[in-house]
Scaffold this motif. Sequence first.
Motif, PDB file in Angstrom:
ATOM      1  N   TYR A 129       0.837  -1.200   0.000  1.00 47.15           N
ATOM      2  CA  TYR A 129       0.000   0.000   0.000  1.00 47.15           C
ATOM      3  C   TYR A 129       0.867   1.243   0.000  1.00 47.15           C
ATOM      4  O   TYR A 129       1.804   1.362   0.795  1.00 47.15           O
ATOM      5  N   ILE A 130       0.528   2.185  -0.887  1.00 44.98           N
ATOM      6  CA  ILE A 130       1.204   3.468  -0.967  1.00 44.98           C
ATOM      7  C   ILE A 130       0.140   4.545  -0.897  1.00 44.98           C
ATOM      8  O   ILE A 130      -0.718   4.634  -1.779  1.00 44.98           O
ATOM      9  N   GLY A 131       0.168   5.355   0.159  1.00 47.81           N
ATOM     10  CA  GLY A 131      -0.793   6.440   0.242  1.00 47.81           C
ATOM     11  C   GLY A 131      -1.048   6.905   1.661  1.00 47.81           C
ATOM     12  O   GLY A 131      -0.365   6.508   2.605  1.00 47.81           O
ATOM     13  N   LYS A 143      -3.587  -2.338   6.172  1.00 46.80           N
ATOM     14  CA  LYS A 143      -3.155  -2.038   7.542  1.00 46.80           C
ATOM     15  C   LYS A 143      -3.556  -3.130   8.536  1.00 46.80           C
ATOM     16  O   LYS A 143      -2.898  -3.294   9.551  1.00 46.80           O
ATOM     17  N   VAL A 144      -4.607  -3.876   8.243  1.00 45.36           N
ATOM     18  CA  VAL A 144      -5.027  -4.942   9.151  1.00 45.36           C
ATOM     19  C   VAL A 144      -4.539  -6.323   8.704  1.00 45.36           C
ATOM     20  O   VAL A 144      -4.819  -7.317   9.371  1.00 45.36           O
ATOM     21  N   SER A 145      -3.806  -6.366   7.601  1.00 40.63           N
ATOM     22  CA  SER A 145      -3.327  -7.635   7.070  1.00 40.63           C
ATOM     23  C   SER A 145      -1.878  -7.888   7.463  1.00 40.63           C
ATOM     24  O   SER A 145      -1.058  -6.969   7.476  1.00 40.63           O
ATOM     25  N   LYS A 146      -1.601  -9.132   7.749  1.00 38.69           N
ATOM     26  CA  LYS A 146      -0.249  -9.544   8.099  1.00 38.69           C
ATOM     27  C   LYS A 146       0.648  -9.436   6.862  1.00 38.69           C
ATOM     28  O   LYS A 146       0.199  -9.665   5.748  1.00 38.69           O
ATOM     29  N   ASN A 147       1.893  -9.072   7.057  1.00 39.68           N
ATOM     30  CA  ASN A 147       2.919  -9.026   6.005  1.00 39.68           C
ATOM     31  C   ASN A 147       2.720  -7.926   4.974  1.00 39.68           C
ATOM     32  O   ASN A 147       3.313  -7.990   3.894  1.00 39.68           O
ATOM     33  N   SER A 148       1.909  -6.934   5.245  1.00 40.34           N
ATOM     34  CA  SER A 148       1.748  -5.832   4.288  1.00 40.34           C
ATOM     35  C   SER A 148       3.021  -4.994   4.222  1.00 40.34           C
ATOM     36  O   SER A 148       3.727  -4.823   5.220  1.00 40.34           O
ATOM     37  N   PHE A 149       3.285  -4.486   3.038  1.00 36.27           N
ATOM     38  CA  PHE A 149       4.412  -3.594   2.757  1.00 36.27           C
ATOM     39  C   PHE A 149       3.784  -2.206   2.650  1.00 36.27           C
ATOM     40  O   PHE A 149       3.129  -1.894   1.665  1.00 36.27           O
ATOM     41  N   LEU A 150       3.970  -1.390   3.685  1.00 31.69           N
ATOM     42  CA  LEU A 150       3.247  -0.122   3.790  1.00 31.69           C
ATOM     43  C   LEU A 150       4.176   1.068   3.590  1.00 31.69           C
ATOM     44  O   LEU A 150       5.169   1.208   4.305  1.00 31.69           O
ATOM     45  N   TRP A 151       3.816   1.929   2.626  1.00 29.31           N
ATOM     46  CA  TRP A 151       4.451   3.226   2.462  1.00 29.31           C
ATOM     47  C   TRP A 151       3.363   4.237   2.822  1.00 29.31           C
ATOM     48  O   TRP A 151       2.550   4.619   1.993  1.00 29.31           O
ATOM     49  N   LEU A 152       3.322   4.628   4.086  1.00 28.79           N
ATOM     50  CA  LEU A 152       2.223   5.425   4.627  1.00 28.79           C
ATOM     51  C   LEU A 152       2.568   6.899   4.721  1.00 28.79           C
ATOM     52  O   LEU A 152       3.676   7.261   5.101  1.00 28.79           O
ATOM     53  N   PHE A 153       1.572   7.716   4.443  1.00 25.02           N
ATOM     54  CA  PHE A 153       1.714   9.160   4.554  1.00 25.02           C
ATOM     55  C   PHE A 153       0.934   9.649   5.767  1.00 25.02           C
ATOM     56  O   PHE A 153      -0.198   9.235   5.996  1.00 25.02           O
ATOM     57  N   ASP A 154       1.563  10.551   6.496  1.00 23.15           N
ATOM     58  CA  ASP A 154       0.918  11.290   7.587  1.00 23.15           C
ATOM     59  C   ASP A 154       0.552  10.439   8.802  1.00 23.15           C
ATOM     60  O   ASP A 154      -0.418  10.730   9.504  1.00 23.15           O
ATOM     61  N   GLN A 203       4.729   1.893  13.209  1.00 25.54           N
ATOM     62  CA  GLN A 203       5.804   0.913  13.217  1.00 25.54           C
ATOM     63  C   GLN A 203       5.541  -0.101  12.114  1.00 25.54           C
ATOM     64  O   GLN A 203       4.404  -0.381  11.766  1.00 25.54           O
ATOM     65  N   ASP A 204       6.591  -0.667  11.544  1.00 24.78           N
ATOM     66  CA  ASP A 204       6.505  -1.630  10.442  1.00 24.78           C
ATOM     67  C   ASP A 204       5.926  -1.014   9.172  1.00 24.78           C
ATOM     68  O   ASP A 204       5.237  -1.680   8.404  1.00 24.78           O
ATOM     69  N   ALA A 205       6.193   0.274   8.981  1.00 23.81           N
ATOM     70  CA  ALA A 205       5.791   0.980   7.761  1.00 23.81           C
ATOM     71  C   ALA A 205       6.874   1.993   7.422  1.00 23.81           C
ATOM     72  O   ALA A 205       7.603   2.452   8.301  1.00 23.81           O
ATOM     73  N   PHE A 206       6.971   2.323   6.144  1.00 24.49           N
ATOM     74  CA  PHE A 206       7.865   3.405   5.737  1.00 24.49           C
ATOM     75  C   PHE A 206       7.006   4.660   5.737  1.00 24.49           C
ATOM     76  O   PHE A 206       6.053   4.773   4.971  1.00 24.49           O
ATOM     77  N   ASN A 207       7.341   5.589   6.622  1.00 27.60           N
ATOM     78  CA  ASN A 207       6.491   6.749   6.877  1.00 27.60           C
ATOM     79  C   ASN A 207       6.984   7.981   6.131  1.00 27.60           C
ATOM     80  O   ASN A 207       8.166   8.319   6.194  1.00 27.60           O
ATOM     81  N   LEU A 208       6.058   8.626   5.436  1.00 25.86           N
ATOM     82  CA  LEU A 208       6.340   9.834   4.664  1.00 25.86           C
ATOM     83  C   LEU A 208       5.282  10.890   4.977  1.00 25.86           C
ATOM     84  O   LEU A 208       4.254  10.578   5.581  1.00 25.86           O
ATOM     85  N   LYS A 209       5.527  12.099   4.513  1.00 28.57           N
ATOM     86  CA  LYS A 209       4.567  13.196   4.704  1.00 28.57           C
ATOM     87  C   LYS A 209       3.962  13.573   3.348  1.00 28.57           C
ATOM     88  O   LYS A 209       4.691  13.831   2.389  1.00 28.57           O
ATOM     89  N   SER A 258       2.652  16.274   2.651  1.00 26.26           N
ATOM     90  CA  SER A 258       2.934  17.690   2.399  1.00 26.26           C
ATOM     91  C   SER A 258       4.358  17.915   1.854  1.00 26.26           C
ATOM     92  O   SER A 258       4.698  19.036   1.484  1.00 26.26           O
ATOM     93  N   ASP A 259       5.161  16.875   1.791  1.00 31.79           N
ATOM     94  CA  ASP A 259       6.538  16.977   1.299  1.00 31.79           C
ATOM     95  C   ASP A 259       6.520  17.343  -0.191  1.00 31.79           C
ATOM     96  O   ASP A 259       5.949  16.615  -1.005  1.00 31.79           O
ATOM     97  N   GLU A 260       7.133  18.464  -0.535  1.00 37.74           N
ATOM     98  CA  GLU A 260       7.162  18.909  -1.936  1.00 37.74           C
ATOM     99  C   GLU A 260       7.872  17.915  -2.846  1.00 37.74           C
ATOM    100  O   GLU A 260       7.608  17.860  -4.043  1.00 37.74           O
ATOM    101  N   ALA A 261       8.758  17.123  -2.294  1.00 38.80           N
ATOM    102  CA  ALA A 261       9.534  16.167  -3.085  1.00 38.80           C
ATOM    103  C   ALA A 261       8.944  14.751  -3.024  1.00 38.80           C
ATOM    104  O   ALA A 261       9.593  13.790  -3.431  1.00 38.80           O
ATOM    105  N   LEU A 262       7.712  14.612  -2.541  1.00 41.95           N
ATOM    106  CA  LEU A 262       7.125  13.295  -2.333  1.00 41.95           C
ATOM    107  C   LEU A 262       7.137  12.432  -3.596  1.00 41.95           C
ATOM    108  O   LEU A 262       7.548  11.268  -3.542  1.00 41.95           O
TER     109      LEU A 262
END
Length: 183
Positions: A116-118, A129-140, A144-150, A152-156
């Motif tokens: 998931y990306i968003g 988010k409720v599934s085991k083994n998800s690969f999460l690129w989360l915003f805002d 834990q266990d996710a790659f966290n981004l914003k 609002s980042d102009e370079a997103l």
Amino acid sequence: MQEFLNWTVDTIRDDRLLSPWLEEKKYEWTPLVSKNIYNLLEKGCSIIVITDKDREWFLEYILTNINSTKLNRPFLPFYDFKSFSKNIDLIKSDEDISCIKDMLKISFPNGYCFWYIGKSQDIRATIPKVSKNSFLWLFDEDKQDAFNLKSSDEALDMKLLQMFRLYNKTISASLFAEINVEN
């Protein structure tokens, strides 16, 4: 065979299209990617990609490039979630989620993982988010266990493209036994 963390740092430094910000996130990046690629290559799981509406362009980019013939590697099982359920924005209840998971369990006997990306609070993030083994690129959200981004980042958008580039290189390096993502 090079150690995965060192390979990641070397790749970021050597590839002129990757920026140093990724190196700063190496301890967040490597365990998530390692788990995802292990599930893909060792367990034989299929990857079901979901994005929020604003990142649908990125979903198309991923699916167009992940199995490019230029990569000279076997095609890998990456799928658009919308090909299984067009009503992604209507999935709200636990029963809806259960029905979707039952269908996917039948469709993918070797297993599946969501990528998931968003935005974290988007309705489309619910199942990953409720599934085991998800690969999460989360915003805002700092999860834990996710790659966290914003968001609002102009370079997103550039960061997403760089992350995909590094991820795709990692898949190739794993397939060709240059690295072992388990270590």
